[in-house]
Design a protein around this motif. Structure first.
Motif, mmCIF file in Angstrom:
data_model
loop_
_atom_site.group_PDB
_atom_site.id
_atom_site.type_symbol
_atom_site.label_atom_id
_atom_site.label_comp_id
_atom_site.label_asym_id
_atom_site.label_seq_id
_atom_site.Cartn_x
_atom_site.Cartn_y
_atom_site.Cartn_z
ATOM 1 N N GLN A 47 41.662 3.320 -3.930
ATOM 2 C CA GLN A 47 41.120 4.318 -4.798
ATOM 3 C C GLN A 47 39.810 4.587 -4.602
ATOM 4 O OE1 GLN A 47 42.612 1.141 -7.557
ATOM 5 N NE2 GLN A 47 43.828 2.436 -8.735
ATOM 6 N N ARG A 48 38.893 3.759 -4.112
ATOM 7 C CA ARG A 48 37.397 4.108 -4.015
ATOM 8 C C ARG A 48 37.424 5.260 -3.105
ATOM 9 N NH1 ARG A 48 34.953 -0.494 -6.448
ATOM 10 N NH2 ARG A 48 36.244 -2.221 -6.489
ATOM 11 N N MET A 49 38.236 4.985 -1.968
ATOM 12 C CA MET A 49 38.021 6.052 -1.018
ATOM 13 C C MET A 49 38.894 7.540 -1.522
ATOM 14 S SD MET A 49 38.795 4.592 2.765
ATOM 15 C CE MET A 49 40.197 3.872 2.447
ATOM 16 N N ASP A 50 39.792 7.506 -2.623
ATOM 17 C CA ASP A 50 40.045 8.616 -3.378
ATOM 18 C C ASP A 50 39.068 9.180 -4.205
ATOM 19 O OD1 ASP A 50 42.790 8.555 -2.301
ATOM 20 O OD2 ASP A 50 43.451 7.470 -4.049
ATOM 21 N N ILE A 51 38.263 8.563 -4.609
ATOM 22 C CA ILE A 51 37.094 9.068 -5.332
ATOM 23 C C ILE A 51 35.977 9.643 -4.668
ATOM 24 C CG2 ILE A 51 35.154 8.202 -6.732
ATOM 25 C CD1 ILE A 51 36.629 5.964 -7.690
ATOM 26 N N LEU A 52 35.808 9.238 -3.474
ATOM 27 C CA LEU A 52 34.862 10.032 -2.330
ATOM 28 C C LEU A 52 35.564 11.288 -2.067
ATOM 29 C CD1 LEU A 52 33.556 6.830 -0.362
ATOM 30 C CD2 LEU A 52 32.410 7.910 -2.066
ATOM 31 N N ASP A 53 36.756 11.306 -1.692
ATOM 32 C CA ASP A 53 37.518 12.594 -1.163
ATOM 33 C C ASP A 53 37.423 13.640 -2.391
ATOM 34 O OD1 ASP A 53 37.892 10.930 0.772
ATOM 35 O OD2 ASP A 53 39.962 10.754 0.535
ATOM 36 N N VAL A 54 37.740 13.320 -3.698
ATOM 37 C CA VAL A 54 37.593 14.055 -4.701
ATOM 38 C C VAL A 54 36.435 14.762 -4.713
ATOM 39 C CG1 VAL A 54 38.133 14.219 -7.333
ATOM 40 C CG2 VAL A 54 39.808 13.157 -5.699
ATOM 41 N N LEU A 55 35.360 14.060 -4.813
ATOM 42 C CA LEU A 55 33.986 14.491 -5.006
ATOM 43 C C LEU A 55 33.546 15.479 -3.845
ATOM 44 C CD1 LEU A 55 32.186 11.176 -6.234
ATOM 45 C CD2 LEU A 55 32.730 12.943 -7.701
ATOM 46 N N ALA A 56 33.988 15.145 -2.531
ATOM 47 C CA ALA A 56 33.525 15.846 -1.390
ATOM 48 C C ALA A 56 34.273 17.219 -1.607
ATOM 49 C CB ALA A 56 33.916 15.274 -0.336
ATOM 50 N N MET A 57 35.441 17.361 -2.044
ATOM 51 C CA MET A 57 36.240 18.564 -2.097
ATOM 52 C C MET A 57 35.783 19.286 -3.378
ATOM 53 S SD MET A 57 40.109 17.681 -0.599
ATOM 54 C CE MET A 57 40.532 16.401 -1.889
ATOM 55 N N ALA A 58 35.797 18.822 -4.278
ATOM 56 C CA ALA A 58 34.930 19.259 -5.338
ATOM 57 C C ALA A 58 33.631 19.989 -5.203
ATOM 58 C CB ALA A 58 35.013 18.385 -6.640
ATOM 59 N N ALA A 59 32.735 19.379 -4.646
ATOM 60 C CA ALA A 59 31.368 19.847 -4.105
ATOM 61 C C ALA A 59 31.667 21.165 -2.860
ATOM 62 C CB ALA A 59 30.732 18.873 -3.250
ATOM 63 N N GLN A 60 32.611 21.034 -2.181
ATOM 64 C CA GLN A 60 32.902 22.287 -1.428
ATOM 65 C C GLN A 60 33.567 23.420 -2.305
ATOM 66 O OE1 GLN A 60 36.324 21.952 1.146
ATOM 67 N NE2 GLN A 60 35.504 23.360 2.531
ATOM 68 N N GLU A 61 34.211 23.184 -3.235
ATOM 69 C CA GLU A 61 34.755 24.214 -4.259
ATOM 70 C C GLU A 61 33.658 24.841 -4.863
ATOM 71 O OE1 GLU A 61 38.398 25.187 -7.110
ATOM 72 O OE2 GLU A 61 38.522 23.418 -5.908
ATOM 73 N N LEU A 62 32.741 24.015 -5.649
ATOM 74 C CA LEU A 62 31.809 24.471 -6.388
ATOM 75 C C LEU A 62 30.806 25.186 -5.622
ATOM 76 C CD1 LEU A 62 31.360 21.443 -8.742
ATOM 77 C CD2 LEU A 62 32.124 23.496 -9.446
ATOM 78 N N SER A 63 30.457 24.786 -4.175
ATOM 79 C CA SER A 63 29.461 25.677 -3.502
ATOM 80 C C SER A 63 30.031 26.974 -3.344
ATOM 81 C CB SER A 63 29.263 24.735 -2.266
ATOM 82 O OG SER A 63 30.216 24.703 -1.475
ATOM 83 N N ARG A 64 31.095 27.421 -3.310
ATOM 84 C CA ARG A 64 31.887 28.615 -2.656
ATOM 85 C C ARG A 64 31.180 29.510 -3.680
ATOM 86 N NH1 ARG A 64 38.050 27.185 -1.554
ATOM 87 N NH2 ARG A 64 37.787 25.952 0.382
ATOM 88 N N PRO A 65 30.877 30.942 -3.141
ATOM 89 C CA PRO A 65 30.758 32.043 -3.958
ATOM 90 C C PRO A 65 31.676 32.468 -4.809
ATOM 91 C CG PRO A 65 30.644 32.769 -1.980
ATOM 92 C CD PRO A 65 30.736 31.263 -1.760
ATOM 93 N N VAL A 66 31.646 32.774 -6.068
ATOM 94 C CA VAL A 66 32.613 33.248 -6.898
ATOM 95 C C VAL A 66 32.363 34.626 -7.542
ATOM 96 C CG1 VAL A 66 34.333 33.003 -9.113
ATOM 97 C CG2 VAL A 66 33.587 31.026 -7.628
ATOM 98 N N SER A 67 33.323 35.599 -7.367
ATOM 99 C CA SER A 67 33.058 36.947 -7.802
ATOM 100 C C SER A 67 32.691 37.264 -8.929
ATOM 101 C CB SER A 67 34.143 37.863 -7.326
ATOM 102 O OG SER A 67 33.949 39.247 -7.719
ATOM 103 N N PRO A 68 31.742 37.689 -9.480
ATOM 104 C CA PRO A 68 31.420 37.943 -11.071
ATOM 105 C C PRO A 68 32.385 38.476 -12.009
ATOM 106 C CG PRO A 68 29.553 39.003 -9.701
ATOM 107 C CD PRO A 68 30.837 38.650 -8.861
#
Length: 839
Positions: A620-641
């Protein structure tokens, strides 16, 4: 030249009167060579002296020839080299006269000729004289002078001879390419190149051994020790491949049917001095081509020589690991072939198993060495008999259980797989009567190779035990199915069958590629319905329907997620894995990532706080780390206006199903490539669309809570203790968060905090943790401006640089060394970029 020019004592103090003409003739020839410039006079003097070599029509007596060779030949050769000049050779009217001058070196005693030639080459400075002497030495080598030289020394060793002279000849033979390269430099001849000279030396060794064989067959005494010394010094000089590539195939062929050659081969290696024994033994093991051939070549050398025993049972198995699998099979098969050597095989197996079961050795040795030791253990198993294992079962079981535990506890999937395979094979052999130990894993080429080592090589199975031979007649292989008997089919029947098949071609098949399986349960429409299904009584169909549509509902209902996102992510975090739902882990991970992306701050705060809470499993602790890392990757992607919805999850996310951060390193490598300056004409592709980094404003909520309590152990969770797998995953996650926060306001504070985290743990013993720390340094160097790194944190970066240099040089793990070198190159690149003037 010591030892060559001084005559040997000859009994009473006065010389035999019959030998005085030899001395007078030599003195007259020396005076002629020193003073005369008349080519005919010089030729007559040389022709007169050559009679003492026995190569003329009227040779001197045998007694005079022996006196000349023993007392005057070296001095005369030195006079020939000292009088060498362009005027001297230029006065010779014909090539025959020039060949007469060179014949003394080519037809006289090889040992004296070789030493005088090489000493003259080393001491001369004239380019003309150097070239002439090099020409003669080249002719000497091409006329099998080396074999004649070694044969002279071998014959002399049966008598009392000066050892200093033998040492001098030995050094000159092996170091000849070095001397000639130093003197000739750019004008060196191809025959003196090491890659050409040492195979020639190998041929000379073969020729001398043939002469020794003929001598022994005729009942004459002959010594082989000088040949052993040449072999040992040449192999220790780093040229065992060139020498043994010629020598070993010849010995392997001659020892197959001749016992004299076997004894010669055994004595050849046994007589090698201990200081050179390692190079010779390693070369023979590599070149033998099988354990049977190695047995013929070495005999019981491993029992007679302590140095050879140490090399074969310790050095080649425990200290080195770069040899191919065939070398292991040859070496261990050699120990198993003779009953006198089998105790050494059992001893080696115990030591290998002890090293395999040592957790300290596992931490401080590279993966390649662990694979090498695993292969050696399995090869030993293939040769050990049941009674050998039964008599040592308690000791073997202890090492086996310790080794299986430390391998399964490793963070490296490759180490765990190797441990599983070796444990399965060991349990099958050590406890054949007990239940078989079986693990679940996917077999790759490496695993298949390991399992194949349990079977002996075909050459090591005796003819009487071969399964395919019975009473001298090859038996049919049980795996080969009998070939079916082909009967002729009438042409009419065949045509009728074809016509029936042709009639089926008129039917058109339906396109079922887009068909979907009908679901008995309707998929939920609202997030609240999903929560009720996942927290209510377990219903397989409803569970599967809810998990399938959950990510889509989260991305379409941002307002509902902000209201119940924390509650939903809590349900998913505590949800047990449902094996009946295909891809359950990916569905849950994607849904949690979508929740964090939609409502990042409160959900990230909840996940980071729960990471250090009690009553959570490591998964479960490693699931938390995985989710945070993938969310950071998706948030850092540029989104078209103009895009109203955030991007759906796809296959480009960083995957964390295993503990290997290979995908993260690919991202870093791509970033390094993007920072490399290349010059090209025109633009290769359209530039990226600019958009704000949505991860920047919330990066601190992801990053800093994970750093707060890593050094505080809990009753069930200790990152600095046994839970180093989670610590390594935490380090990689922090590196990813740092990387995706590049060029944001909070990146500077994150970089300083991350550098402190790395500095505290830089000497961690676990390989995976060290790799995570090095990844943190990489992301730090790529994410922060060069001005900040080299000015604001210059002192910390300097200390980090020293640590990276130490890791690159001494770390046992190859991947860690590669990452350290990569970071050092990044630092140098940043330094050059800062020092370069602006355009």
């Amino acid at each position: 030249m010591s030892g060559l020019s001084a005559p040997l004592p000859k009994g009473p103090g006065r010389m035999d009167s019959d030998l005085l003409p030899v001395r007078h003739m030599v003195q007259e020839a020396i005076e002629t060579l020193s003073s005369s410039r008349d080519s005919s006079q010089i030729s007559r003097a040389l022709q007169a002296v050559k009679g003492y070599l026995g190569r003329t029509e009227n040779p001197a007596s045998v007694k005079e020839q022996e006196e000349f060779i023993r007392c005057h030949f070296t001095t005369f050769l030195q006079c020939l080299t000292n009088s060498l000049s362009p005027d001297c050779l230029g006065q010779f009217q014909s090539d025959e006269e020039k060949e007469l001058w060179a014949s003394f070196f080519l037809e006289g005693p090889a040992d004296q000729s070789f030493m005088v030639l090489l000493d003259a080459i080393i001491s001369t400075r004239s380019s003309f004289c150097l070239n002439q002497l090099a020409d003669v030495l080249e002719q000497f080598l091409r006329r099998d002078g080396l074999s004649a030289l070694m044969w002279e020394v071998c014959k002399r060793q049966t008598q009392v001879g000066p050892p200093v002279l033998q040492e001098a000849i030995l050094g000159r033979i092996v170091c000849l390419p070095d001397h000639l390269a130093n003197k000739l430099q750019g004008g060196n001849r191809p025959v003196f190149f090491p890659q050409n000279y040492f195979p020639l030396l190998g041929v000379a060794l073969v020729q001398v051994l043939e002469r020794i064989f003929d001598s022994l067959r005729d009942g004459l005494d002959c010594s082989i020790s000088f040949v052993s010394q040449v072999l040992g010094k040449g192999c220790a000089h780093g040229r065992k491949r060139e020498i043994l590539g010629v020598l070993v195939p010849h010995l392997a062929d001659r020892t197959q049917s001749d016992c004299i050659w076997q004894r010669m081969s055994w004595r050849l290696v046994e007589s090698v001095p201990d200081r050179w024994m390692e190079a010779v033994v390693c070369g023979f093991v590599q070149s033998a081509g099988g354990s049977a051939a190695l047995t013929r070549l070495l005999g019981n050398l491993v029992l007679k020589s302590k140095k050879a025993q140490f090399v074969m049972t310790q050095k080649l198995l425990l200290f080195q690991y770069n040899y191919p699998t065939a070398v292991l099979q040859t070496l261990l098969g050699y120990l198993a072939l003779e009953s006198m050597r089998r105790p050494l095989l059992i001893k080696v197996f115990k030591e290998l198993l002890e090293v395999w079961g040592s957790s300290s050795a596992l931490r401080h040795s590279p993966v390649e060495q662990r694979l090498y030791i695993s292969k050696a253990i399995l090869v030993c198993l293939s040769h050990l008999k049941e009674e050998d294992l039964r008599s040592n079962r308690p000791e073997l079981l202890t090492s086996f259980m310790e080794g299986m535990k430390c391998h399964l506890d490793s963070n490296s999937p490759r180490i765990r797989l190797m441990g599983m395979v070796v444990a399965e094979c060991l349990s099958e052999k050590i406890t054949p009567e007990g239940p078989a130990l079986k693990f679940q894993y996917e077999e790759d080429d490496e695993i298949k190779e390991l399992k194949s080592l349990l079977t002996e090589k075909p050459e090591e199975i005796s003819a009487g035990d071969a399964p395919g031979i019975k009473n001298g007649i090859p038996a049919a292989s049980p795996r080969e199915a009998p070939k079916p008997i082909m009967k002729e089919v009438p042409e009419e029947v065949a045509q009728g069958a074809d016509s029936e098949l042709d009639s089926d071609d008129e039917l058109v098949a339906y396109d079922m590629s887009h068909d979907k399986e009908l679901k008995k349960t309707k998929a939920p429409t609202y997030l609240r319905d999903c929560i009720e299904i996942l927290t209510g009584p377990e219903d397989a169909d409803r569970y599967e329907a809810a998990m399938t549509v959950l990510e889509t509902l989260v991305r379409k209902n941002a307002a509902a997620v902000r209201e119940m996102g924390v509650e939903l992510v809590k349900v998913l975090l505590h949800l047990e894995e449902k094996s009946y739902i295909e891809g359950f882990v990916g569905l849950r991970q994607s849904a949690m990532t979508a929740i964090v992306v939609t409502d990042p701050i409160p959900v990230a705060q909840y996940l980071t706080s729960e990471f250090y809470s009690v009553n959570y499993s490591l998964r479960q602790r490693m699931d938390i780390l995985d989710v945070l890392a993938m969310a950071a990757q998706e948030l850092s992607r540029p989104v078209s206006p103009e895009s109203k919805q955030p991007p759906q999850s796809d296959g480009s996310r960083i995957q964390f199903t295993g503990s290997s951060p290979s995908d993260w390193r690919k991202v870093v490598d791509e970033r390094i490539k993007s920072k490399t300056r290349r010059f090209a004409k025109g633009r290769s592709q359209a530039g990226p669309r600019w958009a704000p980094n949505r991860f920047g404003p919330v990066a601190g909520h992801f990053f800093f809570p994970l750093l707060q309590n890593f050094d505080r152990p809990l009753s069930t969770f200790d990152l600095l203790g046994d839970d180093h797998l989670v610590l390594g995953r935490l380090a990689h996650t922090l590196a990813i968060l740092m990387y995706f926060a590049a060029n944001t306001v909070v990146a500077t504070a994150m970089g300083k905090a991350l550098l402190e985290f790395v500095w505290v743990l830089r000497f961690h013993t676990d390989t995976y943790v060290r790799q995570g720390l090095l990844s943190c340094v990489s992301s730090l160097l790529l994410s922060l401006p060069a001005e900040l790194l080299l000015v604001d944190v210059a002192e910390e970066l300097l200390e980090t640089r020293f640590w990276l240099a130490d890791v690159a040089e001494k770390d046992p793990d190859g991947e860690s060394r590669r990452l350290a070198v990569q970071n050092l190159l990044l630092i140098e690149s940043l330094k050059k970029r800062l020092e370069s003037p602006p355009p």
